[in-house]
Design a protein around this motif. Structure first.
Motif, PDB file in Angstrom:
ATOM      1  N   ASP A 110     -39.962  43.954 -44.908  1.00 33.51           N
ATOM      2  CA  ASP A 110     -38.587  43.471 -44.851  1.00 33.51           C
ATOM      3  C   ASP A 110     -37.624  44.553 -45.314  1.00 33.51           C
ATOM      4  OD1 ASP A 110     -36.530  41.227 -44.755  1.00 33.51           O
ATOM      5  OD2 ASP A 110     -36.406  41.800 -46.866  1.00 33.51           O
ATOM      6  N   ALA A 111     -37.964  45.257 -46.402  1.00 30.93           N
ATOM      7  CA  ALA A 111     -37.104  46.318 -46.925  1.00 30.93           C
ATOM      8  C   ALA A 111     -36.947  47.442 -45.911  1.00 30.93           C
ATOM      9  CB  ALA A 111     -37.673  46.859 -48.236  1.00 30.93           C
ATOM     10  N   GLY A 112     -38.006  47.698 -45.123  1.00 30.38           N
ATOM     11  CA  GLY A 112     -37.953  48.737 -44.107  1.00 30.38           C
ATOM     12  C   GLY A 112     -37.417  48.257 -42.778  1.00 30.38           C
ATOM     13  N   GLU A 113     -36.955  47.008 -42.735  1.00 31.04           N
ATOM     14  CA  GLU A 113     -36.367  46.419 -41.536  1.00 31.04           C
ATOM     15  C   GLU A 113     -37.338  46.406 -40.364  1.00 31.04           C
ATOM     16  OE1 GLU A 113     -32.681  48.387 -40.786  1.00 31.04           O
ATOM     17  OE2 GLU A 113     -31.704  47.557 -42.565  1.00 31.04           O
ATOM     18  N   ILE A 114     -38.630  46.304 -40.669  1.00 29.27           N
ATOM     19  CA  ILE A 114     -39.644  46.147 -39.630  1.00 29.27           C
ATOM     20  C   ILE A 114     -39.755  44.685 -39.242  1.00 29.27           C
ATOM     21  CG2 ILE A 114     -42.105  46.394 -39.118  1.00 29.27           C
ATOM     22  CD1 ILE A 114     -42.074  48.901 -40.845  1.00 29.27           C
ATOM     23  N   LEU A 115     -39.563  43.824 -40.204  1.00 27.96           N
ATOM     24  CA  LEU A 115     -39.443  42.399 -39.946  1.00 27.96           C
ATOM     25  C   LEU A 115     -38.440  41.818 -40.933  1.00 27.96           C
ATOM     26  CD1 LEU A 115     -41.142  40.971 -42.433  1.00 27.96           C
ATOM     27  CD2 LEU A 115     -43.091  41.458 -40.965  1.00 27.96           C
ATOM     28  N   ASP A 118     -36.332  36.243 -43.341  1.00 31.96           N
ATOM     29  CA  ASP A 118     -35.581  35.031 -43.037  1.00 31.96           C
ATOM     30  C   ASP A 118     -35.441  34.761 -41.537  1.00 31.96           C
ATOM     31  OD1 ASP A 118     -34.914  34.222 -45.763  1.00 31.96           O
ATOM     32  OD2 ASP A 118     -33.728  36.066 -45.805  1.00 31.96           O
ATOM     33  N   ALA A 119     -36.126  35.544 -40.718  1.00 30.78           N
ATOM     34  CA  ALA A 119     -36.109  35.323 -39.277  1.00 30.78           C
ATOM     35  C   ALA A 119     -37.206  34.328 -38.895  1.00 30.78           C
ATOM     36  CB  ALA A 119     -36.307  36.635 -38.529  1.00 30.78           C
ATOM     37  N   ALA A 120     -36.998  33.583 -37.833  1.00 30.88           N
ATOM     38  CA  ALA A 120     -37.972  32.599 -37.372  1.00 30.88           C
ATOM     39  C   ALA A 120     -39.228  33.291 -36.852  1.00 30.88           C
ATOM     40  CB  ALA A 120     -37.359  31.745 -36.274  1.00 30.88           C
ATOM     41  N   VAL A 128     -46.101  30.576 -30.252  1.00 34.69           N
ATOM     42  CA  VAL A 128     -46.139  29.497 -31.232  1.00 34.69           C
ATOM     43  C   VAL A 128     -45.241  28.354 -30.757  1.00 34.69           C
ATOM     44  CG1 VAL A 128     -44.188  30.254 -32.653  1.00 34.69           C
ATOM     45  CG2 VAL A 128     -46.100  29.049 -33.726  1.00 34.69           C
ATOM     46  N   SER A 129     -45.592  27.131 -31.152  1.00 37.57           N
ATOM     47  CA  SER A 129     -44.788  25.983 -30.747  1.00 37.57           C
ATOM     48  C   SER A 129     -43.382  26.089 -31.338  1.00 37.57           C
ATOM     49  CB  SER A 129     -45.448  24.683 -31.207  1.00 37.57           C
ATOM     50  OG  SER A 129     -45.399  24.559 -32.612  1.00 37.57           O
ATOM     51  N   SER A 130     -42.434  25.410 -30.711  1.00 35.87           N
ATOM     52  CA  SER A 130     -41.032  25.538 -31.111  1.00 35.87           C
ATOM     53  C   SER A 130     -40.800  25.102 -32.547  1.00 35.87           C
ATOM     54  CB  SER A 130     -40.138  24.730 -30.170  1.00 35.87           C
ATOM     55  OG  SER A 130     -40.529  23.354 -30.168  1.00 35.87           O
ATOM     56  N   ASP A 131     -41.456  24.016 -32.988  1.00 37.40           N
ATOM     57  CA  ASP A 131     -41.259  23.537 -34.358  1.00 37.40           C
ATOM     58  C   ASP A 131     -41.820  24.522 -35.376  1.00 37.40           C
ATOM     59  OD1 ASP A 131     -39.930  21.218 -33.636  1.00 37.40           O
ATOM     60  OD2 ASP A 131     -41.785  20.130 -33.319  1.00 37.40           O
ATOM     61  N   LEU A 132     -43.047  25.000 -35.144  1.00 37.69           N
ATOM     62  CA  LEU A 132     -43.625  25.987 -36.050  1.00 37.69           C
ATOM     63  C   LEU A 132     -42.851  27.298 -35.981  1.00 37.69           C
ATOM     64  CD1 LEU A 132     -47.508  25.628 -35.693  1.00 37.69           C
ATOM     65  CD2 LEU A 132     -46.069  24.906 -37.589  1.00 37.69           C
ATOM     66  N   GLY A 133     -42.307  27.604 -34.819  1.00 40.80           N
ATOM     67  CA  GLY A 133     -41.581  28.850 -34.643  1.00 40.80           C
ATOM     68  C   GLY A 133     -40.311  28.935 -35.451  1.00 40.80           C
ATOM     69  N   SER A 134     -39.821  27.801 -35.932  1.00 38.67           N
ATOM     70  CA  SER A 134     -38.604  27.820 -36.753  1.00 38.67           C
ATOM     71  C   SER A 134     -38.876  28.181 -38.200  1.00 38.67           C
ATOM     72  CB  SER A 134     -37.919  26.447 -36.691  1.00 38.67           C
ATOM     73  OG  SER A 134     -38.724  25.444 -37.316  1.00 38.67           O
ATOM     74  N   ILE A 135     -40.147  28.227 -38.612  1.00 36.13           N
ATOM     75  CA  ILE A 135     -40.518  28.593 -39.984  1.00 36.13           C
ATOM     76  C   ILE A 135     -40.273  30.082 -40.195  1.00 36.13           C
ATOM     77  CG2 ILE A 135     -42.470  28.806 -41.587  1.00 36.13           C
ATOM     78  CD1 ILE A 135     -43.702  26.368 -40.230  1.00 36.13           C
ATOM     79  N   THR A 136     -39.909  30.463 -41.413  1.00 31.40           N
ATOM     80  CA  THR A 136     -39.697  31.864 -41.754  1.00 31.40           C
ATOM     81  C   THR A 136     -40.797  32.367 -42.686  1.00 31.40           C
ATOM     82  OG1 THR A 136     -38.374  31.451 -43.748  1.00 31.40           O
ATOM     83  CG2 THR A 136     -37.213  31.468 -41.624  1.00 31.40           C
TER      84      THR A 136
END
Length: 299
Positions: A110-115, A118-120, A128-136
């Motif tokens: 996250d610090a290196g902006e690789i991921l 707080d993104a889904a 991944v299913s839409s509901d699970l895909g909303s998890i961060t």
């Protein structure tokens, strides 16, 4: 190795996680006060001798201060059957610390902006299913993803269980409440491996263990045995033999088991508390200008 177009791994940054103990303990303590000297060191030794010597298990006890080792002792035995004394350099299984390393590594990415913590997840796991895909990732690390804690179906391994996760695994909307789920950290690791294109153990090796020079730590069970793995023990119901040996495992609860020594664990814990590590990555050496994070930024 990472493909040429993949981003380099940033310096590791810790995100707190649980540190439960076990019957066979490798205890690392990072103190911010003065290191033990004189009477303090003698008091530590007297407490350990009184409470731990003669036990049926072994304990490694260490204190580090500002990167300097203040005390390192081993008490008890490696195995009750042999009676062989425990030494400070013995390797212990520490499955619970794997979760700490998951947090450290994800924080670094996250610090290196690789991921983005707080993104889904749908941005990293397109199938991944839409509901699970909303998890961060942050919700997975803090057990606020809304996932249940159901047992794995009989005969199903963790890889199959994660691939089959769908909206039925959610019992509430992500982010609403804290509730521990056995699926949170394995799902975070699975997504991380998808982003980086490397096994989690290799990511930790090149971004944390190698830069810190921790040669006594590994996720490889065979290597741990070759380095002198201490047999684990657990409580029994037999008064004549209060503890019984436990066969070491390569994985537990969907995560690889971490094997380490007391000196390595002290370095990891102090690094964790101090805000991270800079060092080698699969492609290059991280420049000094790569931003770290203050401990106050942890989840």
């Amino acid at each position: 190795m990472l493909p040429a177009t993949s981003p380099t791994l940033p310096p590791a940054f810790p995100i707190p996680s649980r540190l439960p103990g076990a019957v066979l303990l490798c205890v690392g303590v990072a103190l911010l006060a003065a290191p033990p000297q004189g009477a303090r060191a003698q008091a530590l030794e007297e407490i350990a001798e009184r409470d731990l010597t003669g036990a049926q298990f072994g304990v490694g006890v260490g204190v580090t201060h500002m990167g300097e080792l203040g005390a390192l002792e081993a008490f008890g035995v490696q195995a009750w059957e042999s009676g062989e004394p425990l030494t400070p350099d013995r390797v212990f299984p520490f499955a619970q610390f794997t979760e700490v390393l998951v947090g450290m590594t994800l924080g670094a990415l996250d610090a290196g902006e690789i991921l983005d913590l707080d993104a889904a997840l749908s941005g990293y796991l397109p199938d991944v299913s839409s509901d699970l895909g909303s998890i961060t990732f942050r919700q997975l690390l803090t057990h606020t993803a809304g996932l249940d804690n159901a047992e794995l179906p009989p005969g199903q391994d963790w890889s199959g269980a994660l691939e089959r996760l769908n909206e039925r695994a959610l019992f509430t909307e992500p982010g609403r409440i804290y509730s521990v789920s056995r699926y949170s950290y394995p799902l975070a690791v699975w997504a991380m491996e998808t982003v980086i294109g490397m096994p989690f153990a290799d990511i930790v090796q090149v971004s944390i263990l190698d830069p810190l020079g921790l040669t006594g730590s590994t996720f490889d069970l065979d290597k741990a045995r070759a380095m002198g793995l201490t047999p684990g023990r657990t409580i029994s119901q037999d008064i004549a033999s209060p503890t019984i040996p436990v066969e070491p495992q390569a994985t537990r609860d969907g995560l690889p088991v971490f094997f380490t020594t007391a000196p390595d664990l002290l370095t990891l814990m102090e690094t964790w508390l101090d805000g991270g590590v800079r060092g080698s990555t699969p492609q290059t050496v991280m420049p000094d200008e790569v931003p770290g994070r203050e401990p106050g930024g942890a989840v």
